[in-house]
Write a protein that holds these residues in place. Structure first.
Motif, PDB file in Angstrom:
ATOM      1  N   ASP B   6      11.659  35.408  27.223  1.00 23.87           N
ATOM      2  CA  ASP B   6      12.348  36.079  26.154  1.00 23.87           C
ATOM      3  C   ASP B   6      12.240  36.138  25.236  1.00 23.87           C
ATOM      4  O   ASP B   6      10.703  35.491  24.684  1.00 23.87           O
ATOM      5  CB  ASP B   6      13.497  34.542  26.053  1.00 23.87           C
ATOM      6  CG  ASP B   6      13.904  34.406  27.050  1.00 23.87           C
ATOM      7  OD1 ASP B   6      14.927  35.520  28.189  1.00 23.87           O
ATOM      8  OD2 ASP B   6      15.465  33.272  27.460  1.00 23.87           O
ATOM      9  N   ILE B  21      26.927  45.280  18.581  1.00 20.49           N
ATOM     10  CA  ILE B  21      27.786  44.458  19.686  1.00 20.49           C
ATOM     11  C   ILE B  21      28.839  43.749  18.764  1.00 20.49           C
ATOM     12  O   ILE B  21      29.636  43.991  19.352  1.00 20.49           O
ATOM     13  CB  ILE B  21      26.669  43.694  20.411  1.00 20.49           C
ATOM     14  CG1 ILE B  21      25.672  44.772  20.761  1.00 20.49           C
ATOM     15  CG2 ILE B  21      27.215  43.101  20.928  1.00 20.49           C
ATOM     16  CD1 ILE B  21      24.148  43.621  21.363  1.00 20.49           C
ATOM     17  N   LEU B  25      32.753  43.632  19.840  1.00 16.85           N
ATOM     18  CA  LEU B  25      33.423  43.191  20.490  1.00 16.85           C
ATOM     19  C   LEU B  25      34.411  43.407  18.875  1.00 16.85           C
ATOM     20  O   LEU B  25      35.801  42.708  20.264  1.00 16.85           O
ATOM     21  CB  LEU B  25      32.563  41.579  20.555  1.00 16.85           C
ATOM     22  CG  LEU B  25      31.376  41.808  21.711  1.00 16.85           C
ATOM     23  CD1 LEU B  25      30.326  40.058  21.348  1.00 16.85           C
ATOM     24  CD2 LEU B  25      31.762  41.613  22.701  1.00 16.85           C
ATOM     25  N   VAL B  33      33.481  35.684  16.310  1.00 15.41           N
ATOM     26  CA  VAL B  33      32.435  35.880  17.444  1.00 15.41           C
ATOM     27  C   VAL B  33      31.687  35.934  15.917  1.00 15.41           C
ATOM     28  O   VAL B  33      32.079  36.782  14.699  1.00 15.41           O
ATOM     29  CB  VAL B  33      31.977  37.015  17.733  1.00 15.41           C
ATOM     30  CG1 VAL B  33      30.806  37.685  17.765  1.00 15.41           C
ATOM     31  CG2 VAL B  33      32.532  37.620  19.163  1.00 15.41           C
ATOM     32  N   ASP B  34      30.753  34.713  15.543  1.00 15.17           N
ATOM     33  CA  ASP B  34      30.094  34.668  15.078  1.00 15.17           C
ATOM     34  C   ASP B  34      28.658  35.168  13.925  1.00 15.17           C
ATOM     35  O   ASP B  34      28.240  35.184  13.011  1.00 15.17           O
ATOM     36  CB  ASP B  34      30.060  33.095  13.792  1.00 15.17           C
ATOM     37  CG  ASP B  34      30.525  32.140  14.294  1.00 15.17           C
ATOM     38  OD1 ASP B  34      31.979  32.546  13.868  1.00 15.17           O
ATOM     39  OD2 ASP B  34      30.914  30.631  13.908  1.00 15.17           O
ATOM     40  N   GLY B  35      28.548  35.648  15.454  1.00 16.53           N
ATOM     41  CA  GLY B  35      27.188  35.946  15.511  1.00 16.53           C
ATOM     42  C   GLY B  35      26.691  36.542  16.663  1.00 16.53           C
ATOM     43  O   GLY B  35      26.980  36.169  17.373  1.00 16.53           O
ATOM     44  N   VAL B  36      25.357  37.931  16.806  1.00 14.32           N
ATOM     45  CA  VAL B  36      24.979  38.933  17.619  1.00 14.32           C
ATOM     46  C   VAL B  36      23.742  38.448  17.277  1.00 14.32           C
ATOM     47  O   VAL B  36      23.335  39.524  16.551  1.00 14.32           O
ATOM     48  CB  VAL B  36      26.096  39.733  18.756  1.00 14.32           C
ATOM     49  CG1 VAL B  36      25.673  40.259  19.108  1.00 14.32           C
ATOM     50  CG2 VAL B  36      27.302  38.776  18.668  1.00 14.32           C
ATOM     51  N   ARG B  37      22.347  38.734  18.769  1.00 11.92           N
ATOM     52  CA  ARG B  37      21.999  38.889  18.392  1.00 11.92           C
ATOM     53  C   ARG B  37      20.611  39.572  19.797  1.00 11.92           C
ATOM     54  O   ARG B  37      21.219  38.480  20.810  1.00 11.92           O
ATOM     55  CB  ARG B  37      20.217  38.586  17.644  1.00 11.92           C
ATOM     56  CG  ARG B  37      20.525  37.365  16.768  1.00 11.92           C
ATOM     57  CD  ARG B  37      20.297  37.330  15.486  1.00 11.92           C
ATOM     58  NE  ARG B  37      18.751  37.499  15.534  1.00 11.92           N
ATOM     59  CZ  ARG B  37      18.223  37.469  14.383  1.00 11.92           C
ATOM     60  NH1 ARG B  37      19.142  38.517  13.551  1.00 11.92           N
ATOM     61  NH2 ARG B  37      16.690  37.765  14.198  1.00 11.92           N
ATOM     62  N   GLN B  38      19.919  40.749  19.576  1.00 13.51           N
ATOM     63  CA  GLN B  38      19.722  41.349  21.115  1.00 13.51           C
ATOM     64  C   GLN B  38      18.346  40.858  21.222  1.00 13.51           C
ATOM     65  O   GLN B  38      17.453  41.153  20.509  1.00 13.51           O
ATOM     66  CB  GLN B  38      19.938  42.522  20.986  1.00 13.51           C
ATOM     67  CG  GLN B  38      20.204  43.098  22.570  1.00 13.51           C
ATOM     68  CD  GLN B  38      19.707  44.323  22.678  1.00 13.51           C
ATOM     69  OE1 GLN B  38      21.841  44.902  22.121  1.00 13.51           O
ATOM     70  NE2 GLN B  38      19.085  45.173  23.735  1.00 13.51           N
ATOM     71  N   GLY B  39      17.810  40.584  22.225  1.00 13.54           N
ATOM     72  CA  GLY B  39      16.334  40.053  22.732  1.00 13.54           C
ATOM     73  C   GLY B  39      16.065  41.113  23.576  1.00 13.54           C
ATOM     74  O   GLY B  39      17.164  42.240  24.284  1.00 13.54           O
ATOM     75  N   LYS B  40      14.736  40.482  24.374  1.00 13.05           N
ATOM     76  CA  LYS B  40      14.555  41.588  25.720  1.00 13.05           C
ATOM     77  C   LYS B  40      14.367  39.874  27.043  1.00 13.05           C
ATOM     78  O   LYS B  40      13.974  39.015  26.553  1.00 13.05           O
ATOM     79  CB  LYS B  40      12.955  41.908  25.475  1.00 13.05           C
ATOM     80  CG  LYS B  40      13.523  43.642  25.359  1.00 13.05           C
ATOM     81  CD  LYS B  40      11.997  44.173  25.406  1.00 13.05           C
ATOM     82  CE  LYS B  40      11.446  43.757  23.172  1.00 13.05           C
ATOM     83  NZ  LYS B  40      10.329  44.673  22.882  1.00 13.05           N
TER      84      LYS B  40
END
Lengths: 79, 79
Positions: B6, B21, B25, B33-40
Motif C-alpha cells: 500500500d 472524490i 461523493l 464523509v469527513d475526508g478521502v485520501r487516495q493511494g496505490k
C-alpha cells in the motif's frame, strides 16, 4: 471511522502500469518478479461509527462512483 | 508468493484526487464523509517462497522504485 477500499483490475484486464513497473524492476536488477498489478486504495473517513453501517455505505459508494465494476473488483476492509 | 504494497500520501501532503472524490461523493448525496485520501496498491507476484525474504525484497523495491519516500508512506502486507 476509517474504511479502506482496495480497487484492483479484474483478472484478464490489461494492466499497462503494472507491466511498466515489472519492466522497471527488472531493469533495476530485481529478478524473480513474475507479475505486477497496480490498483488503487481509497481511505474514507466517515462520521458513521457503526462498522456494519459504514461498510454498507462504502459498498454503495463503490458501486456508484469509486469502482468501475465492469473491469474492477473492490474489497472493503477496516483501517 | 503474492505481496501487497500500500502506498499512501503522507499526512500533510495535498491530495487533490482525494478531494475530488470527496466532492463527488457529496454531489451524489453521500453525507458524513469527513475526508478521502487516495493511494496505490501494488500486487507483486514473486518467485520467492519465503515470506520474510519476499517482504525484504518488496521493501527494497519500495525504497528504490515504488514509493517516493519524501511524500509517500508504504506498507507491506501479505495477500
Amino acid at each position: 471511522m476509517k474504511i479502506l477500499v482496495d480497487i484492483t483490475l479484474k483478472i484478464g484486464v490489461l494492466d499497462p502500469q503494472g507491466k511498466a513497473i515489472q519492466h522497471a524492476l527488472g531493469a533495476l536488477g530485481f529478478a524473480g518478479v513474475d507479475g505486477v498489478r497496480q490498483g488503487k486504495v481509497i481511505e474514507l473517513d466517515l462520521t458513521e461509527t457503526d462498522r456494519a453501517a459504514a461498510e454498507t455505505t462504502a459498498r454503495a459508494m463503490c458501486e456508484k462512483l469509486l469502482a468501475n465494476t465492469v473491469i474492477e473488483n473492490y474489497e472493503i476492509r477496516s483501517a
